[in-house]
Write an enzyme that holds these catalytic residues in place. Sequence first.
Site, PDB file in Angstrom:
ATOM      1  N   TRP A  69     -36.936  38.531  49.745  1.00 46.60           N
ATOM      2  CA  TRP A  69     -35.948  37.955  50.661  1.00 46.60           C
ATOM      3  C   TRP A  69     -36.338  39.019  52.111  1.00 46.60           C
ATOM      4  CZ3 TRP A  69     -31.498  39.964  53.494  1.00 46.60           C
ATOM      5  CH2 TRP A  69     -30.460  38.807  54.125  1.00 46.60           C
TER       6      TRP A  69
ATOM      7  N   LYS B 210     -17.444  28.153  54.094  1.00 42.54           N
ATOM      8  CA  LYS B 210     -18.085  26.967  53.152  1.00 42.54           C
ATOM      9  C   LYS B 210     -19.106  26.120  54.239  1.00 42.54           C
ATOM     10  CE  LYS B 210     -18.288  28.759  50.157  1.00 42.54           C
ATOM     11  NZ  LYS B 210     -17.722  30.004  50.034  1.00 42.54           N
TER      12      LYS B 210
ATOM     13  N   LYS C 250     -27.850  35.316  47.258  1.00 40.58           N
ATOM     14  CA  LYS C 250     -26.527  35.236  46.480  1.00 40.58           C
ATOM     15  C   LYS C 250     -25.865  36.570  46.386  1.00 40.58           C
ATOM     16  CE  LYS C 250     -23.727  33.580  43.635  1.00 40.58           C
ATOM     17  NZ  LYS C 250     -22.427  32.792  44.354  1.00 40.58           N
TER      18      LYS C 250
HETATM   19  O1  M6R Z   1     -20.930  39.254  45.418  1.00 41.90           O
HETATM   20  P1  M6R Z   1     -19.964  39.541  46.313  1.00 41.90           P
HETATM   21  O2  M6R Z   1     -18.693  38.790  46.084  1.00 41.90           O
HETATM   22  O3  M6R Z   1     -19.650  41.164  46.749  1.00 41.90           O
HETATM   23  O4  M6R Z   1     -20.608  38.933  47.600  1.00 41.90           O
HETATM   24  C1  M6R Z   1     -19.848  39.061  49.008  1.00 41.90           C
HETATM   25  C2  M6R Z   1     -20.433  37.815  49.705  1.00 41.90           C
HETATM   26  O5  M6R Z   1     -21.863  38.272  50.338  1.00 41.90           O
HETATM   27  C3  M6R Z   1     -20.160  36.543  49.320  1.00 41.90           C
HETATM   28  O6  M6R Z   1     -18.886  36.446  48.937  1.00 41.90           O
HETATM   29  C4  M6R Z   1     -20.686  35.526  50.371  1.00 41.90           C
HETATM   30  O7  M6R Z   1     -19.969  35.486  51.291  1.00 41.90           O
HETATM   31  C5  M6R Z   1     -20.611  34.086  49.606  1.00 41.90           C
HETATM   32  N1  M6R Z   1     -21.924  33.748  49.340  1.00 41.90           N
HETATM   33  C6  M6R Z   1     -20.384  33.237  50.601  1.00 41.90           C
HETATM   34  O8  M6R Z   1     -20.029  31.939  49.969  1.00 41.90           O
END
Ligand code: M6R
Length: 609
Positions: A75, A486, A604
């Site tokens: 990435w 979202k 992710k």
């Molecule tokens: O793994 P995490 O919950 O710490 O990740 C935090 C964010 O990167 C994550 O919630 C991101 O905002 C979502 N993929 C959005 O849908």
Amino acid sequence: MCGIVGALAQRNVNEILLEGLRRLEYRGYDSAGVCLVDGDSQLQLRKSQGKVADLEARLAAAPAAGQLGIAHTRWATHGAPSDRNAHPHVSGQIALVHNGIIENHQPLRAELRDKGYQFTSDTDTEVVVHLIHSLAGDGRDLLAAVTAATDRLEGAYALGVISADEPETLVCARSGSPLVVGVGIEENFIASDPMALRQVTDRFIFLEEGDVAEISRAGITVRDKQGEEVSRPVHKLDGGHDAADKGRYRHYMQKEIFEQPAVVEATLAGRIGDKSVLSEALGARAHEILPEVQQVQIVACGTSYHAGLVARYWLEDWAGIPCSVEVASEIRYRKTAVRPGTLFVTISQSGETADTLAALRQAKELGYLASMTICNVPNSSLVRESELSLMTEAGPEIGVASTKAFTTQLVALQLFCIALAKVNGLSTEREAELVKALHQLPQLMEQFTGLDQLVQDTSEAFAEKHHALFLGRGVEYPIALEGALKLKEISYIHAEAYPAGELKHGPLALVDADMPVVVVAPNDELLEKLKSNLQEVRARGGQLFVFASPQAGFTSEPGVTVVEVPDAPESLAPILYTVPLQLLSYHVALLKGTDVDQPRNLAKSVTVE
Ligand code: M6R
């Protein structure tokens, strides 16, 4: 985000590496590569911009085989997505894959150039492989060279390194980026996430910060950052978490939305009795720590941050405990004033988010009462490094857009808030009322996922739009934020969320007939205030899409589409109203033809800063 797989076996490991990469695809990446040591002790390097399927096509055109190999999904951070920037990177007989960011890559690059090294990529990673080569020279002690190189690196790394001159050895190291060793029988593996190796083993060693490991077929030797040989436990992961299957669904995101009734139930299981939250719900040490809590600091990123914002309303209302919520990338870089008795709570699906982890590590130096994490991945860094952990039972979440992880976070947070409220005078009647509602949650979740067709019909109004506004009040404001996140992340429509009362302080200027305005409108004490705010939108020709139960008293009319949702207890509204917003973004993305599970530019698990 980047993924690492490595293997040393008595069979050709090419397919093991490729399957590992496929299993990491969900994390988001833009190029992939593999390097094997073949039977003639030559490196066989294949790399390709694009998907793992593109790499497979390259391998089909120019096959490679070997019993030792490393592979990577990249990435892009330093240098655009391209074949030449893809990993592995090679220096002489040495090949390397890297996750993380090397912050001192520029001075190292200058130093290595002076020594005659030529760079063929724009990456920070290539510096590391040349550095190792400069310390080892072709064919000399790879482990010693990697160990010496790690002393020179600043930033974050997980490394997998092989040398064609040492075909019996795989060396790896981690600091700031996760890495596990998969333990097999006469074969061993490495990966940045155990999921990549679930097809070959269920036994894993979770390397700790600063560890360097030397792996042969017969054994694994781990040294800590002081260079001392250490014994790290082997964890057996249970077999029920192979999520690499979409089942009857078209996308992982869709599957994960529809899994919510079940995973919400799993998150509640064993944690609530008939009328109360069971004291064991938060772990053995909770009964010592909770009575000492005078304040709560929640830290998270993205969707998990939105879950924290919801919890603030619950904590202050039910427990009377002051609560601050902040994104990790901000709190870690400012001077904070910590009051005695403050519990530091992180929320994370992956448990590996670099900013959240850094904030936790920093918090340990700042005099917090204790640390707790709400997390979905057992054995993740956040779980291992926090004193208390409350696991969400969402199962692996593959879609980049977080869905079931969010709603299970809200469930876990609600348990935490009730538990804290209990030691702060919550009445048994109120607790019984909240717990009664939680018992109804899985069934109500099922009813809310049943809104799918209705939401799909509504989504057509968004397909041609470029902007959307989401409104909520009180505890529904963070749900509006989550709905907007979202929509923007998977449909690429610009979406913003506001507390509805803030409209007239600026965003009302944006409202016209082209601006769909999505409203989260449960039947709560702020409903009448919200209705007044919506009049302000209607008066400017704004198109309202109101998610409300019949009891809220909305009716569809020109310019107002009411998406009627089931009636639900107020304490559950934030959890339940999330579902139709997830469905809305999913269906809009389908209409726009975007890559729902792997939206552009996103990863992710964000393991770099
Ligand atoms: O793994 P995490 O919950 O710490 O990740 C935090 C964010 O990167 C994550 O919630 C991101 O905002 C979502 N993929 C959005 O849908």
